[in-house]
Write an enzyme that holds these catalytic residues in place. Structure first.
Site, PDB file in Angstrom:
ATOM      1  N   HIS A 191       0.830  -1.213   0.000  1.00  0.00           N
ATOM      2  CA  HIS A 191       0.000   0.000   0.000  1.00  0.00           C
ATOM      3  C   HIS A 191       0.863   1.261   0.000  1.00  0.00           C
ATOM      4  CE1 HIS A 191      -3.461  -2.447   2.082  1.00  0.00           C
ATOM      5  NE2 HIS A 191      -3.118  -2.918   0.889  1.00  0.00           N
ATOM      6  N   ASP A 234      -3.003  -3.152  -5.038  1.00  0.00           N
ATOM      7  CA  ASP A 234      -1.972  -4.104  -4.608  1.00  0.00           C
ATOM      8  C   ASP A 234      -1.005  -4.424  -5.741  1.00  0.00           C
ATOM      9  OD1 ASP A 234      -2.852  -4.366  -2.002  1.00  0.00           O
ATOM     10  OD2 ASP A 234      -4.008  -6.196  -2.366  1.00  0.00           O
ATOM     11  N   HIS A 240      -0.826 -11.553  -4.241  1.00  0.00           N
ATOM     12  CA  HIS A 240       0.551 -11.104  -4.028  1.00  0.00           C
ATOM     13  C   HIS A 240       1.576 -12.067  -4.627  1.00  0.00           C
ATOM     14  CE1 HIS A 240      -0.698  -7.715  -1.650  1.00  0.00           C
ATOM     15  NE2 HIS A 240      -1.404  -8.499  -0.862  1.00  0.00           N
ATOM     16  N   HIS A 244      37.350   6.130 -46.673  1.00  0.00           N
ATOM     17  CA  HIS A 244      36.940   4.847 -46.094  1.00  0.00           C
ATOM     18  C   HIS A 244      35.837   4.232 -46.953  1.00  0.00           C
ATOM     19  CE1 HIS A 244      35.415   2.025 -42.910  1.00  0.00           C
ATOM     20  NE2 HIS A 244      36.718   1.947 -42.687  1.00  0.00           N
TER      21      HIS A 244
END
Length: 463
Positions: free
Chosen positions: A79, A266, A289, A366
């Site tokens: 939180h 969450d 979670h 080059h």
């Protein structure tokens, strides 16, 4: 989404009981320097150990996310972290004189209010976003959980929950603009089903839980004698339930889908443990979670692989250092000043831009008729980009020379030709010791790797 990093203007504190530990603690948000990130500090323990808010430090997922480092444990961090992400605050030290942040009302709104009271301050450093480059998937078939992160140049989240309950059947919640977190998500409270209460108490959890900081969903018939038992369990003189609402003590919901919105809250907090702000579309079916942290670990693994960590370049944005400021740091001059602008610079990394044009003198000899930028000059441009990072690490860069003294694992992946814009990124791979520092460097054209090398630089004081 903010491009610059942010912290708070002053310290601010909140005090309350922890949901699971039941311990009263004061949590103080303290301003922090750019690139500090989120760190907790247990000021009640010897030596006041620091705990990085990092998914690799997760040690427990029992009805909340718990992290541990240096012998210190912090319970229920989600939180708090959600509030910081929701306000796009990047750098804060979170000091605690106990094991768990206060649960307050079970949401993030009290933290939001405190942080806004402290004030938000922009810092002179760009946010180091990680743009998820490919489909990232997590699935738990046993619990019917499925989550995904998809490429997107923004941060959006959608959550679906389904509890097979008369009170909560199927709910959806979305957040398509992180600036709406405060108004749409932050005040959504944690919740628990009545049938879970007794088991959670027996597991030594929710010691600080009561009807002021959690919604209790009544998902079965309750007898009068059981209500008396619940009143003792929840430290309330009386509890009641209206069967038509299905919420203990008939608490009014902020939204009909408050439960899904809290699950989204969450999710934001748990994904903050990735350690960097991300750009992605997050889709989550029945998240928790454990699943949130599993997805976070997959994304962090992708970051560590270097895949997708390609610096983006918007020519319309003001550079961190323009050509004149680069000239003040580096001694190189025409025709050997190889970098046109610096678009990102922090304590550990730098991003420089080289615009390749046909007017470069080396194209005369080059491969005439087939102009290709010499690999050694690509390496030189990369080294000059790294030199800016090295010189920026000291307070008095005017007093030093930065020399390239070692090259390893150098590879040229494809040709660089006139019209290309090469984006060089150099990152410190070891701390500086006695003026010697190691870096990794990569060059990109249109998102494709064109060259890479490990370099060693020496910082030498001018005589």
């Amino acid at each position: 989404m903010n491009e610059k990093q942010q912290t708070i203007k002053k310290s601010v504190s909140v005090t309350g009981v922890g949901l699971h530990t039941g311990v009263v603690a004061t949590m103080t948000f303290v301003p922090a320097a750019a690139n500090h990130g989120y760190k907790f500090q247990r000021v009640d323990l010897p030596n006041q150990p620091i705990v990085d808010a990092d998914v690799d430090n997760v040690v427990d997922l029992s009805r909340g996310t718990t992290i541990e480092q240096n012998g210190a444990r912090i319970h229920t961090v989600e939180h708090t972290l959600a509030a910081l992400v929701g306000l796009q605050i990047d750098n804060v030290l979170i000091q605690l004189d106990g094991p768990e942040p206060p649960i307050m009302d079970g949401s993030s709104i009290k933290f939001i209010d405190a942080l806004l009271d402290a004030g938000i301050e922009e810092q002179n450093a760009y946010r180091n976003y990680f743009e998820v480059p490919e489909y990232v998937h997590y699935k738990n078939m046993d619990n019917d959980i499925e989550m995904a992160a998809l490429p997107l140049s923004d941060y959006r989240l959608t959550v679906m929950v389904d509890y097979n309950s008369k009170v909560i059947s199927s709910q959806h919640a979305s957040l398509n603009d992180i600036t709406l977190f405060k108004d749409d998500i932050a005040k959504c409270r944690t919740f628990v089903f009545l049938h879970e209460l007794e088991a959670l108490y027996k597991q030594n959890l929710i010691k600080g839980g009561d009807l002021t900081n959690a919604i209790v969903i009544v998902d079965r018939d309750v007898k009068e004698g059981e209500l008396d038992h619940l009143s003792q369990l929840l430290n309330k003189p009386k509890v009641s339930v209206d069967k038509s609402k299905g919420i203990l003590n008939n608490v009014e919901l902020h939204y009909p889908n408050e439960m899904a919105r809290h699950k989204l809250l969450d999710l934001i907090g748990d994904l903050a443990l990735i350690g960097r702000p991300i750009k992605a579309q997050i889709l989550a079916a029945r998240p928790g979670h454990a699943a949130n942290v599993a997805l976070a670990k997959k994304i962090k693994k992708l970051i560590k692989s270097g895949k997708g960590d390609i610096p983006s370049y918007d020519p319309n944005k003001a550079p961190v250092l323009d050509i004149k400021q680069i000239g003040e740091l580096l001694a190189h001059r025409y025709p050997f000043q190889m970098i046109d602008k610096i678009i990102a610079l922090d304590e550990n990394s730098v991003v420089g831009v080289k615009n390749v044009t046909i007017n470069e003198e080396y194209f005369l000899g080059h491969f005439p008729g087939n102009p290709v930028m010499p690999g050694v000059l690509q390496l030189e441009a990369m080294a000059q980009t790294g030199g800016i990072l090295v010189l920026s690490s000291v307070p008095d860069p005017d007093n030093y020379w930065s020399y390239l003294i070692g090259i390893d694992a150098c590879r040229f992946r494809r040709s660089v030709v006139p019209g290309d814009t090469v984006i060089f990124k150099c990152v410190f791979t070891s701390p500086m010791k006695r003026g010697i520092v190691k870096m990794s460097g990569r060059g990109y054209v249109s998102g494709q790797l064109v060259c890479e090398a490990d370099m060693v630089a020496s910082l030498v004081k001018k005589k």
